[in-house]
Design a protein around this motif. Structure first.
Motif, PDB file in Angstrom:
ATOM      1  N   ALA A 267       0.822  -1.213   0.000  1.00 23.29           N
ATOM      2  CA  ALA A 267       0.000   0.000   0.000  1.00 23.29           C
ATOM      3  C   ALA A 267       0.851   1.256   0.000  1.00 23.29           C
ATOM      4  O   ALA A 267       0.401   2.314  -0.447  1.00 23.29           O
ATOM      5  CB  ALA A 267      -0.932  -0.006   1.218  1.00 23.29           C
ATOM      6  N   SER A 268       2.100   1.179   0.497  1.00 25.24           N
ATOM      7  CA  SER A 268       2.999   2.338   0.551  1.00 25.24           C
ATOM      8  C   SER A 268       4.039   2.303  -0.549  1.00 25.24           C
ATOM      9  O   SER A 268       5.066   3.000  -0.454  1.00 25.24           O
ATOM     10  CB  SER A 268       3.686   2.391   1.918  1.00 25.24           C
ATOM     11  N   ALA A 269       3.816   1.498  -1.593  1.00 25.93           N
ATOM     12  CA  ALA A 269       4.846   1.308  -2.625  1.00 25.93           C
ATOM     13  C   ALA A 269       5.146   2.590  -3.392  1.00 25.93           C
ATOM     14  O   ALA A 269       6.234   2.740  -3.948  1.00 25.93           O
ATOM     15  CB  ALA A 269       4.405   0.210  -3.600  1.00 25.93           C
ATOM     16  N   GLN A 290      -3.020 -15.403  -2.426  1.00 24.24           N
ATOM     17  CA  GLN A 290      -3.625 -16.739  -2.387  1.00 24.24           C
ATOM     18  C   GLN A 290      -4.980 -16.739  -1.679  1.00 24.24           C
ATOM     19  O   GLN A 290      -5.886 -17.460  -2.074  1.00 24.24           O
ATOM     20  CB  GLN A 290      -2.675 -17.717  -1.681  1.00 24.24           C
ATOM     21  N   GLY A 291      -5.117 -15.924  -0.635  1.00 19.82           N
ATOM     22  CA  GLY A 291      -6.382 -15.921   0.103  1.00 19.82           C
ATOM     23  C   GLY A 291      -7.493 -15.204  -0.622  1.00 19.82           C
ATOM     24  O   GLY A 291      -8.673 -15.382  -0.269  1.00 19.82           O
ATOM     25  N   GLY A 292      -7.184 -14.377  -1.610  1.00 19.63           N
ATOM     26  CA  GLY A 292      -8.205 -13.655  -2.353  1.00 19.63           C
ATOM     27  C   GLY A 292      -8.879 -12.555  -1.564  1.00 19.63           C
ATOM     28  O   GLY A 292      -9.952 -12.082  -1.958  1.00 19.63           O
ATOM     29  N   SER A 293      -8.303 -12.140  -0.470  1.00 19.84           N
ATOM     30  CA  SER A 293      -8.904 -11.064   0.356  1.00 19.84           C
ATOM     31  C   SER A 293      -7.791 -10.131   0.825  1.00 19.84           C
ATOM     32  O   SER A 293      -7.399 -10.144   1.992  1.00 19.84           O
ATOM     33  CB  SER A 293      -9.643 -11.681   1.554  1.00 19.84           C
ATOM     34  N   PRO A 294      -7.265  -9.329  -0.119  1.00 14.48           N
ATOM     35  CA  PRO A 294      -6.115  -8.491   0.249  1.00 14.48           C
ATOM     36  C   PRO A 294      -6.476  -7.260   1.067  1.00 14.48           C
ATOM     37  O   PRO A 294      -5.580  -6.571   1.551  1.00 14.48           O
ATOM     38  CB  PRO A 294      -5.536  -8.079  -1.116  1.00 14.48           C
ATOM     39  N   VAL A 295      -7.745  -6.958   1.220  1.00 11.09           N
ATOM     40  CA  VAL A 295      -8.159  -5.726   1.912  1.00 11.09           C
ATOM     41  C   VAL A 295      -9.050  -6.094   3.092  1.00 11.09           C
ATOM     42  O   VAL A 295      -9.933  -6.953   2.969  1.00 11.09           O
ATOM     43  CB  VAL A 295      -8.921  -4.777   0.960  1.00 11.09           C
ATOM     44  N   ILE A 296      -8.792  -5.441   4.235  1.00 10.37           N
ATOM     45  CA  ILE A 296      -9.647  -5.586   5.421  1.00 10.37           C
ATOM     46  C   ILE A 296     -10.546  -4.359   5.493  1.00 10.37           C
ATOM     47  O   ILE A 296     -10.074  -3.223   5.406  1.00 10.37           O
ATOM     48  CB  ILE A 296      -8.800  -5.695   6.708  1.00 10.37           C
ATOM     49  N   GLU A 297     -11.830  -4.597   5.648  1.00 11.66           N
ATOM     50  CA  GLU A 297     -12.784  -3.493   5.668  1.00 11.66           C
ATOM     51  C   GLU A 297     -12.516  -2.589   6.871  1.00 11.66           C
ATOM     52  O   GLU A 297     -12.398  -3.050   8.012  1.00 11.66           O
ATOM     53  CB  GLU A 297     -14.211  -4.044   5.746  1.00 11.66           C
ATOM     54  N   VAL A 299      -9.820  -0.771   7.376  1.00 15.78           N
ATOM     55  CA  VAL A 299      -8.399  -0.663   7.724  1.00 15.78           C
ATOM     56  C   VAL A 299      -7.658  -0.077   6.530  1.00 15.78           C
ATOM     57  O   VAL A 299      -7.783  -0.567   5.404  1.00 15.78           O
ATOM     58  CB  VAL A 299      -7.802  -2.039   8.096  1.00 15.78           C
ATOM     59  N   ASP A 300      -6.894   0.985   6.775  1.00 16.10           N
ATOM     60  CA  ASP A 300      -6.067   1.612   5.749  1.00 16.10           C
ATOM     61  C   ASP A 300      -4.631   1.147   5.972  1.00 16.10           C
ATOM     62  O   ASP A 300      -3.972   1.559   6.927  1.00 16.10           O
ATOM     63  CB  ASP A 300      -6.170   3.135   5.845  1.00 16.10           C
ATOM     64  N   ASP A 301      -4.149   0.264   5.082  1.00 22.19           N
ATOM     65  CA  ASP A 301      -2.811  -0.294   5.276  1.00 22.19           C
ATOM     66  C   ASP A 301      -1.732   0.777   5.177  1.00 22.19           C
ATOM     67  O   ASP A 301      -0.684   0.661   5.829  1.00 22.19           O
ATOM     68  CB  ASP A 301      -2.560  -1.393   4.236  1.00 22.19           C
ATOM     69  N   ALA A 302      -1.950   1.815   4.373  1.00 25.76           N
ATOM     70  CA  ALA A 302      -0.940   2.877   4.255  1.00 25.76           C
ATOM     71  C   ALA A 302      -0.798   3.613   5.577  1.00 25.76           C
ATOM     72  O   ALA A 302       0.320   3.914   6.027  1.00 25.76           O
ATOM     73  CB  ALA A 302      -1.330   3.833   3.127  1.00 25.76           C
ATOM     74  N   LYS A 303      -1.921   3.912   6.221  1.00 23.67           N
ATOM     75  CA  LYS A 303      -1.846   4.578   7.529  1.00 23.67           C
ATOM     76  C   LYS A 303      -1.224   3.668   8.565  1.00 23.67           C
ATOM     77  O   LYS A 303      -0.454   4.115   9.423  1.00 23.67           O
ATOM     78  CB  LYS A 303      -3.248   5.010   7.968  1.00 23.67           C
ATOM     79  N   GLU A 304      -1.579   2.382   8.514  1.00 27.41           N
ATOM     80  CA  GLU A 304      -0.986   1.440   9.460  1.00 27.41           C
ATOM     81  C   GLU A 304       0.529   1.366   9.274  1.00 27.41           C
ATOM     82  O   GLU A 304       1.277   1.194  10.229  1.00 27.41           O
ATOM     83  CB  GLU A 304      -1.621   0.056   9.289  1.00 27.41           C
ATOM     84  N   MET A 305       0.982   1.480   8.013  1.00 25.09           N
ATOM     85  CA  MET A 305       2.419   1.488   7.751  1.00 25.09           C
ATOM     86  C   MET A 305       3.077   2.701   8.403  1.00 25.09           C
ATOM     87  O   MET A 305       4.176   2.588   8.986  1.00 25.09           O
ATOM     88  CB  MET A 305       2.657   1.508   6.237  1.00 25.09           C
TER      89      MET A 305
END
Length: 1852
Positions: A267-269, A290-297, A299-305
């Motif tokens: 997300a921060s690439a 592989q899990g087919g669910s790259p996003v958690i409702e 949750v902002d992965d960039a902010k978490e980073m």
């Protein structure tokens, strides 16, 4: 009593159910022993026959009474079994929204899947210091218990948090650590608690992942030790991790994710610093898609980073190491994209220049070819040779994945090590609290090696838990001296032996891993051969040969053997590791160092982890052989060793258990799945705890609680003074089987079900009593109803009979009235007819008589007019003849007189030519001149009189002329009219004849008109009647509209008043908020100041160790000298002796402030000079204008201009001199920069003092010169004295005094001087001395002066007129603006119109206030300026008086004989001042402040005596005009008060005493300041005592700030004293005995509600309040301030009480509400006794009062909800809902609050805008004010007691 006796009709039981697990039912008939079927009635309305088990004949579980449902502690239930536990948890979770419940020593936490507001800092403060049983269950209560036991028992503690994935383990552990960080704080300034909390986001990012059960599931176990020092403050932490799920790095199931850190990187690439990592979307990488669910409702992965990076920075991980971590993680992602192509079945290859592998090698810094080779090959070593063998595509893929897992595991361990190093402290650890966040028991459809290890760990933890529970039970029994019987409990040691013993599962697994050709199948066969049919806990599935089943303590679990060996080996090819170790990237080889730790980014020195046990682990020696052996340890072996180490640590600590429950698998908020909950309760050991408790005596009551609860079952004769014996006697009668209970030392122990039996007896007794009460009350009500109905019937009869009588009397009256009406109507008809006839006759007569009279009148009128015309004609003819005769006579007279005058003129001319005649005339010339002079004066006077008369005559003449002219015109008009009239007479006669003819025609027409008029009159009358009716209707509508307008105006007025009141309240709230913000800042400043002083003392102690015998000066005495440095006229100089004892560095701020003051003085002088310069320029301009008008006399004004220019030049030279001196001063200060520069005696210091003195003197001189210049023109005006006595000087003087402009005075004066000095004219042409001409010129100059005065008045009038025109214009504009505003407002709706008008009015008032404030400031400046001028004049007058006394010569003094006289001794008149020497200042402060004890000598003093003494000393210093003494005394006083409060700040009397004296000192400074606002209540004598030289307004502000700080300290002392009393006295103590019933408390014993010895009661609080009030009154504190203190005390009582009520379910009952209301009424009674009801204290208790009312009101219908919403306006929505959720019936007669009712309340309150905060801020301090309170005490009457030791000061 037998248990079967409880199965009676209407008893409720639990029966098994496949859907709901347990279902409630009710018995329809009593159970008898031997019955095989129970007749039950289900809750849904069905009947059921329940068949008992014929073998066991076990009866169904009994249900607990409703009053016990929802208890905080499950062990408090009468029946302890699975359905009771499940139902209690469900009721608390669903109905009450409570997620925490105690189960003995276990805290059960149910995940709500929703954010709850129960973890704020206010909740932490509420639980801090509380006993665990006193508050509702909470994770904070467990943390507080651990913290308290650590400090009390000096034993390490552990909090074990376990549960399924998604149950909330990590969150619970996080909140526990937050609690420790908040409560304990850090022992250093390194913010260790922040670092401990910051480790959570790092570990979550690299160790947590999304699973199907949890979005943030921890995929590893961790044990965090939080270290504390001897003062129990956090000094560091250490973390140990267990069994990271490495397989997740390379494989994720459906709907699951890899570890969060990978998605955060993707997300921060796009960040610039991450460009080199060449990342992209998570779907582009094999390891993240592989899990087919790259996003958690949500949750902002960039902010978490960003949060992760911030946490790394906080823990000291540098940016370079962070980028290194990210490079390795990115390399793992690229490694997962490496693909293989098969050559054949046994070999594979990688495409050339494969991009993912190139990126991986670039990031890792390794050789591409080498890595490519070893990914497709492996090395085989034999005893003699080494072979390189290609591997298949599947093997290469597995090897790649193994390498990725290995790299991630090494990186994970490296990060953990660095986190530990960052949390490590050099300070020695005294104790620790460990928080274990570990996975719970897991069972899936396919269970593998990871689930096996997790369940193995849970078996070990469950064993430890069972042993601990068993141990606690044993200790409790032995403590109460009850016979101990061994309780059988489940021991899972056989299961543990099956796993870890010799030839156990792990041992066989390790052995199979060592075999060259070992496989999962061979290992499974060995398991079958070893344990099958030999161990009851081991089974083999029927349909599988590659699986086995283990009977765990929670459930049976089937494990698939596939993958066990591979995961246990954790095999990685050594050649691949060697390639990575040879990397150019320095960080990568560090990960693979087995014998030494990786270099920490935070420290160059390596340090190991803090050992988990008390004995430190021995370091491993670096032998190669041992390292190789260590390297070959399997995962199972390592996990077993770390688990043993963990168990040793836990056994060495006191454990606390938190069991997290997952309520449903769908993450729905507050949804309870009974099946899942029961499964987890069985797995986590909660039911085992219940079983152990139920096996003995689960119910436990203290004797006092038992007596209080079951007093209703006792008779009066059974009650003894000994409570213990009373309980024994009663129990022997109630329960015959003595085995059902046991008597301990302090408690009674009951078997399961006995408390329910006692509750049944109690309920039956109360029910019988209730029936009797109901019977009596119902009879009384019916009797009362009958009497009321009988009375009503008699009343109805009386009224009916009276109505009939009134109807008959009305009939008689109407009959008589009808007769009278007939009589009068007939009379009226006859009279009306007669009047009509009589009126017609009179009209005919009147018309006839009028006609005859008019004819006679016309005849007489014609005759009279003819006579008048004749008279006027004859008079005119006579006047014409007379005028002609008179004109001829006058002409003849004129001709005769002209002839005679010519003859006389001729004679005079002849005489004039003769010389003798001339001489005769010349002889008396001089006398004649004098006579002429007199005549000139007389003529002037006569001239003036004549002019006035002439003016009057002209006015009279003009008026007469106008009058005559008007008469003439009128006569001419009348003459013309007469001529016309004669002509009209003839025409009129002709017209009369015509009119007679017309008259006849008119008469005929008249009749027609009269008929038409009658018709018209009738129509008009009809129209008028219609109009009257319409007018009546319109009037009614008008009245209705007027009434409506009045109502609307009234409503608008009320609305405006309400809005005005609301806005006033809002403004008051804003003012209080601002005041509170300022006082909070002041409090923070005080705290920082104290902190600064403490640090300075510590630094002093560390740097300068005092030698023996040396007395160190207290740093608090002069710690902040520069704090009270002001910019007023008070010079700031400390006492010289006190300065010499202080370090020289402290003197710099003071002298520099003097330097700044000098600069300010010079600036003021420059400004004064500029003002004078402007004034001189203005005068010069006026002079130039006058010179332009008087060009002929330029030399007259020269001397004055020269004088003024000389003055200006002198001022400019003085200004240059001052600037030069200032430059010299700056140069002197800049040349010497050493600390001695500003010391007393230094050159710069002397120059500074000299310049200060000279500048002060020059300032006074310049002010005097300004005053002289301003009064110069006045003196010139007085010098104008006219020399000529013939002029009227008084008139001139008055005219001069009337002139306001100095320019006009100067111009007039110049004119007079020019008149006096003029000598250019030739006076001899008139007479010898020219007096006549001089008089003439004087008159001319006077005329000019008057003319100039007239012009000035004209100009002033024009200016005033111009100003008035401007004002009129502005008023017009304002009027137009108001009209526009009114028009706009009329277009608006009423509410907006009111709001707009209010806004306009507020704006107008604000502008007026600003204008008034500006005027007030100008007036203040003027007053101060006039005061200074007055001082200068007083000084001048004093000097003049002294000079006059010196001028008296000694000879003028006559010596007289002295006679002996008796002189009486006059009593000395004191001035209310105290004199002391400068060197006695420290002694004064010491005796009066530092050593004064409020409990000692200060008790007998006048209230506020120290303040009066200090002020009298200040007065004397002000009288001496000694600013240094004033400043020094005030500064010393303030610092000494601070020192006293710092030293004895915990003593209420000391703080109260100095708060009172500080306020009195502040009031004295105001009362005697000389300001009119503070002098209204002073006596004349007190006004004489006002300060004369100094304005101490800025010191008043400092004293006000000091008083605020003292007040806040007083509030803190009050809070510390009251806080232990409030909960016990207001909530727990039963003020009304017997109202509230005591319920079972369970294992967590709460504070008893019965008043034991040493327990605080309400009387304790009232006594303490009386003590506070008496002390404040004794110290003479202001009444208004006492009210504010009382208000604050009552707020603290109300807030703490309400907060505890909101956190204690056992306190939310109807009876407790009554207790609270009674207690509040007692507090109100105390306020009434002290006359403090208007202090606002009662209003602070309003939230508590409403909460108590909420507990007592009815809570069923919608009307009840509406009443609650309107009643509880002081409570927030969250508080109302919380109280309703916590409401708990104490007796069976009370009902619970339904969920629907609570939802109704929430719907009604959803629009209310209030704070979401649950608890009140108990630390809130209201802003304090100090209203001015003047003293009536006369200063001169104050006597100083000898006990104060102030003999060195004297009264003046």
């Amino acid at each position: 009593m037998a248990a079967s006796e409880l199965y009676t009709k209407f008893a409720r039981v639990w029966i098994p159910d496949p859907e709901e697990v347990w279902k409630s039912a009710e018995l329809l008939k009593d159970y008898k022993p031997g019955d095989k079927v129970l007749l039950l009635h289900l809750e849904e309305g069905k009947d059921l026959e329940y068949h008992l088990d014929p073998n066991t004949k076990e009866l169904p579980h009994l249900r607990n009474p409703d009053i016990l449902v929802g208890e905080n502690d499950l062990t408090a239930l009468s029946y302890l079994h699975e359905p009771a536990v499940l139902h209690n948890l469900r009721v608390r979770f669903i109905d009450s929204k409570l997620i925490y419940t105690y189960c003995g020593i276990v805290l059960v936490a149910i995940n709500p899947y929703e954010q709850l507001p129960i973890y704020g800092e206010d909740i932490i403060n509420a639980y801090s210091g509380q006993n665990m049983g006193d508050m509702d269950p909470h994770i904070f209560a467990v943390a507080e218990e651990a913290y308290k036991q650590m400090a009390r028992d000096e034993r390490n503690q552990s909090i074990i948090v376990s549960g399924e994935s998604g149950a909330g383990k990590t969150v619970s552990a996080k909140y526990a650590m937050r609690y420790f960080a908040t409560v304990s704080g850090s022992a250093s300034e390194a913010n260790v608690e922040e670092k401990v909390l910051a480790s959570n986001p790092i570990m979550e990012s690299i160790g947590n992942a999304k699973t199907t059960r949890n979005d943030n599931s921890s995929r590893f176990g961790k044990y965090i030790e939080i270290g504390f020092d001897k003062r129990y403050r956090i000094i560091g932490a250490n973390m140990r991790t267990y069994l990271l799920e490495k397989s997740r790095v390379v494989f994720q199931a459906e709907e699951e994710r890899n570890y969060h850190i990978f998605y955060q990187l993707c997300a921060s690439a796009k960040l610039p610093e991450f460009k080199m990592l060449r990342l992209g979307n998570a779907d582009n990488f094999n390891y993240t898609k592989q899990g087919g669910s790259p996003v958690i409702e949500g949750v902002d992965d960039a902010k978490e980073m960003a949060h992760t990076r911030q946490a790394c920075t906080l823990l000291g991980i540098s940016e370079s190491h962070q980028m290194g971590i990210f490079r390795i993680l990115a390399g793992i992602l690229h490694l997962g994209n490496v693909g293989f192509t098969s050559r054949d079945a046994d070999s594979c290859t990688i495409p050339p220049k494969h991009e993912p592998l190139c990126i991986f090698c670039d990031l890792m810094g390794v050789d591409y070819e080498e890595m490519c080779h070893w990914l497709c090959h492996r090395k085989l070593a034999t005893a003699t040779e080494t072979y390189i063998k290609p591997i298949s595509k599947l093997q290469a893929t597995n090897a790649r994945d193994a390498l990725a897992k290995h790299i991630y595991a090494k990186l994970f361990n490296w990060i953990v090590d660095n986190v530990n190093q960052a949390l490590h402290s050099a300070v020695k650890q005294h104790s620790f609290i460990g928080v274990l966040d570990i996975y719970g028991f897991e069972t899936f459809e396919i269970n593998s090696f990871e689930q096996f290890c997790i369940n193995y760990a849970n078996e070990k933890l469950q064993q430890q838990f069972n042993m601990h529970v068993f141990k606690l039970e044993q200790e409790e029994y032995m403590k109460e001296q009850i016979p101990w019987t061994l309780i059988d409990f489940y021991d899972n040691q056989p299961c543990i032996n099956l796993i870890e013993s010799k030839l156990g599962i792990l041992d066989l697994l390790d052995e199979e891993c060592k075999m060259p050709k070992g496989t999962d199948d061979t290992w499974a066969q060995k398991l079958y051969n070893t344990h099958l049919n030999k161990c009851a806990l081991f089974e083999k599935p029927r349909l599988s040969n590659k699986a086995f089943i283990i009977q765990h303590f929670a459930d049976k679990v089937e494990y698939q053997c596939e993958g066990f060996l591979e995961k246990n080996k954790d095999t990685v090819f050594e050649e691949q590791i060697k390639v990575l170790k040879s990397s150019k990237f320095k960080m990568l080889p560090e990960l693979f160092q087995d014998d030494e730790k990786a270099i920490s980014p935070t420290s160059a020195t390596s340090s190991g982890r803090t050992p988990l046990t008390r004995t430190p682990a021995k370091p491993t020696k670096g032998r190669p052989g041992q390292m190789a052996k260590e390297h070959k340890k399997t995962v199972g072996h390592q996990f077993r060793n770390s688990l043993h180490l963990l168990m040793e640590t836990l056994n060495a600590t006191t454990p606390h258990y938190v069991r997290c429950i997952k309520p449903n698998d769908f993450k729905f908020p507050f949804t309870f799945d009974e099946k899942r909950a029961v499964q987890q309760l069985r797995a986590c050991g909660v039911l085992e705890t219940i079983r152990i408790s139920a096996a003995g005596f689960p119910s436990r009551w203290t004797y006092q609680e038992f007596f209080s609860r079951y007093r209703v079952l006792m008779k009066q004769k059974d009650v003894l003074s000994d409570r213990k014996q009373t309980c024994k006697n009663v129990l022997e009668k109630l329960i015959l089987d003595k085995d059902k209970y046991q008597f301990g030392k302090t408690k009674i122990f009951f078997r399961a079900g006995q408390v329910a039996y006692l509750e049944k007896l109690r309920a039956d007794k109360l029910r019988a009593a209730c029936i009797r009460i109901q019977k009596t009350i119902r009879g009384w009500l019916l009797r009362k109803k009958y009497l009321r109905m009988r009375k009503a019937a008699i009343t109805v009869q009386r009224y009916v009979r009276g109505y009939q009588a009134r109807c008959y009397a009305k009939f008689l009256r109407r009959t008589k009235a009808a007769t009278i009406i007939q009589k009068y109507w007939r009379m009226y008809v006859v009279r009306r007819r007669y009047k009509i006839r009589r009126a017609a006759t009179i009209v005919l007569q009147s018309y006839l008589r009028g006609f005859l009279a008019r004819n006679r009148y016309r005849k007489i009128l014609r005759e009279h007019k003819a006579v008048i015309i004749q008279k006027r004609v004859r008079g005119w003819l006579a006047r014409t003849h007379y005028k002609r005769s008179m004109h001829a006579i006058i002409y003849l007279q004129c001709c005769l007189r002209r002839m005679m005058a010519k003859r006389e003129l001729k004679k005079l001319k002849i005489e004039a030519r003769s010389v003798e005649r001339y001489k005769k005339l010349h002889i008396g010339m001089e006398n004649k001149i004098m006579q002429l002079q007199r005549k000139v004066d007389e003529q002037n006077k006569d001239y003036k009189c004549l002019v006035e008369k002439l003016t009057n005559l002209e006015g009279i003449y003009n008026s007469e002329t106008e009058k005559l002219r008007s008469d003439l015109e009128r006569l001419q008009l009348s003459e013309e009219e007469a001529k016309v009239a004669t002509g009209r007479v003839l025409s009129l006669q002709e017209e009369i004849a015509k009119l007679r003819k017309d008259l006849e025609q008119t008469r005929s027409e008249k009749k027609c008109i009269e008929e038409h008029a009658d018709r018209y009159k009738q129509e008009t009358e009809q129209l008028v009647s219609n109009l009257k009716e319409e007018n009546t209707l319109l009037k009614q509508e008008k009245e209705a509209l007027n009434h409506r307008i009045v109502q609307q105006a009234k409503e608008m007025t009320e609305t405006m008043e309400k809005k005005l009141v609301e806005e006033t309240k809002q403004l008051e709230l804003d003012l209080n908020d601002e005041r509170l913000r300022y006082q909070n800042l002041l409090n923070e400043f005080s705290r920082l100041e104290e902190r600064y002083d403490d640090l300075k003392e510590e630094m002093t102690l560390m740097v300068h160790v005092p030698k023996p015998g040396h007395k160190r000066t207290d740093s608090t005495h002069s710690s902040n000298e520069s704090e009270y440095t002001f910019s007023s006229e008070i010079a700031e100089m400390e006492d010289i002796p006190s300065r010499t004892e202080e370090p020289s560095e402290k003197k710099v701020p003071l002298d520099m402030s003097l330097f700044l003051k000098l600069q300010k003085r010079v600036t003021e002088l420059e400004q004064e000079k500029q003002v004078m310069q402007d004034e001189l320029d203005r005068k010069e301009e006026q002079v130039l204008r006058s010179k332009a008008k008087e060009e002929e006399r330029p030399q007259i004004r020269g001397a004055e201009l020269e004088y003024e220019s000389l003055k200006r030049q002198e001022l400019e030279s003085e200004n240059k001199k001052l600037k030069n001196e200032l430059n010299e001063l700056r140069k002197a200060l800049s040349e010497k920069s050493a600390p001695e520069v500003t010391a007393p005696g230094a050159p710069a210091y002397r120059v500074l003092m000299e310049q200060l003195t000279s500048v002060s003197e020059e300032l006074d001189v310049r002010k005097e010169e300004v005053l002289i210049l301003r009064s110069q023109l006045v003196s010139q005006k007085e010098a104008i004295q006219p020399k000529n006595t013939m002029t009227d000087s008084t008139i001139l003087l008055e005219d001069v005094q009337k002139m306001k402009d100095k320019g006009e005075i100067a111009q007039a004066y110049i004119g007079l001087k020019e008149t006096n000095r003029s000598s250019a004219l030739d006076y001899h042409k008139l007479n010898e001395d020219g007096e006549l001409w001089l008089v003439y010129e004087g008159l001319k100059q006077a005329n000019r002066l008057l003319e100039s005065q007239l012009q000035s008045q004209k100009r002033s009038h024009e200016n005033e007129a111009e100003a008035l025109r401007g004002e009129i214009q502005s008023l017009k504009e304002e009027n137009n603006r108001q009209q526009q505003l009114l028009a706009q407002n009329l277009q608006l709706p009423p509410e907006a119109r009111i709001e707009a008008s209010l806004q306009h009015e507020i704006t107008r008032l604000t502008n007026e206030n600003l204008d008034l404030m500006e005027q007030l400031e100008k007036q203040d400046k003027t007053v101060r300026k006039l005061k200074k001028q007055l001082k200068v004049f007083a000084k001048k007058i004093g000097e003049l008086e002294v000079g006059q006394m010196e001028n008296i010569s000694p000879g003028q003094i006559i010596d007289e004989p002295i006679r002996p006289v008796n002189i009486p001794r006059k009593e000395k008149d004191f001035q209310g001042m105290l004199e002391y020497k400068k060197e006695d200042e420290q002694k004064l402060v010491k005796n009066l402040i530092l050593e004064l004890k409020p409990r000692g000598v200060a008790v007998n003093l006048i209230p506020g005596l120290p303040a009066y003494i200090l002020f009298m000393c200040v007065r004397h210093a002000d009288y001496l005009n000694d600013d240094q003494k004033v400043r020094s005394l005030l500064t010393s006083t303030i610092n000494s008060i601070k020192k006293v409060l710092k030293k004895r700040g915990d003593d209420f009397e000391t703080v109260s005493f100095w708060l009172s004296n500080t306020c009195r000192f502040l009031h004295c400074l105001k009362q005697y300041s000389g300001e009119e606002g503070f002098m209204k209540h002073n006596t004349s004598r007190q006004n004489e005592h006002c300060l004369t030289n100094f304005d101490l307004a800025e010191y008043r502000q400092v004293l006000s700030d000091l008083a605020i700080q003292i007040y806040q300290q007083l509030v803190r002392v009050l809070e510390n004293i009251l806080q232990p009393m409030i909960v016990s006295g207001m909530l727990e103590h039963e003020t009304i005995q017997g109202v509230s019933g005591v319920k079972p408390t369970g294992l967590r014993k709460r504070t008893s509600s019965i008043a034991d010895e040493g327990t605080y009661t309400l009387d304790s609080i009232l006594r303490q309040l009386n003590s506070f009030h008496s002390v404040m009154c004794q110290h003479g504190m202001d009444p208004e301030l006492i009210k504010q203190v009382v208000k604050q005390m009552f707020y603290i009582i109300g807030a703490i009480t309400l907060n505890n009520l909101l956190l204690r379910k056992d306190m939310c009952s109807w009876s407790k509400g009554m207790q609270i209301r009674y207690n509040v009424s007692q507090l109100e009674e105390w306020l009434r006794d002290k006359n403090l009801m208007n202090s606002g204290a009662k209003e602070t208790l309003e939230p508590l009062i409403q909460a108590a009312q909420l507990l007592q009101v009815k809570k069923k219908t919608d009307d009840d909800a509406e009443a609650i919403c309107s009643m509880c306006n002081a409570l927030t929505t969250a508080q109302i809902v919380k109280v309703l959720n916590l409401y708990t019936p104490v007796n069976e007669f009370e009902e619970r609050v339904s969920v629907s009712f609570i939802r109704t309340i929430q719907m009604r309150l959803r629009d209310r805008k209030d704070s979401p905060q649950l608890l009140m801020d108990a630390k809130h301090i209201f802003p304090v004010t100090f209203p001015f309170n003047p003293s009536s005490l006369a200063l001169e009457t104050i006597q100083i007691p000898a006990s104060l030791g102030l003999g060195f000061i004297s009264r003046v």
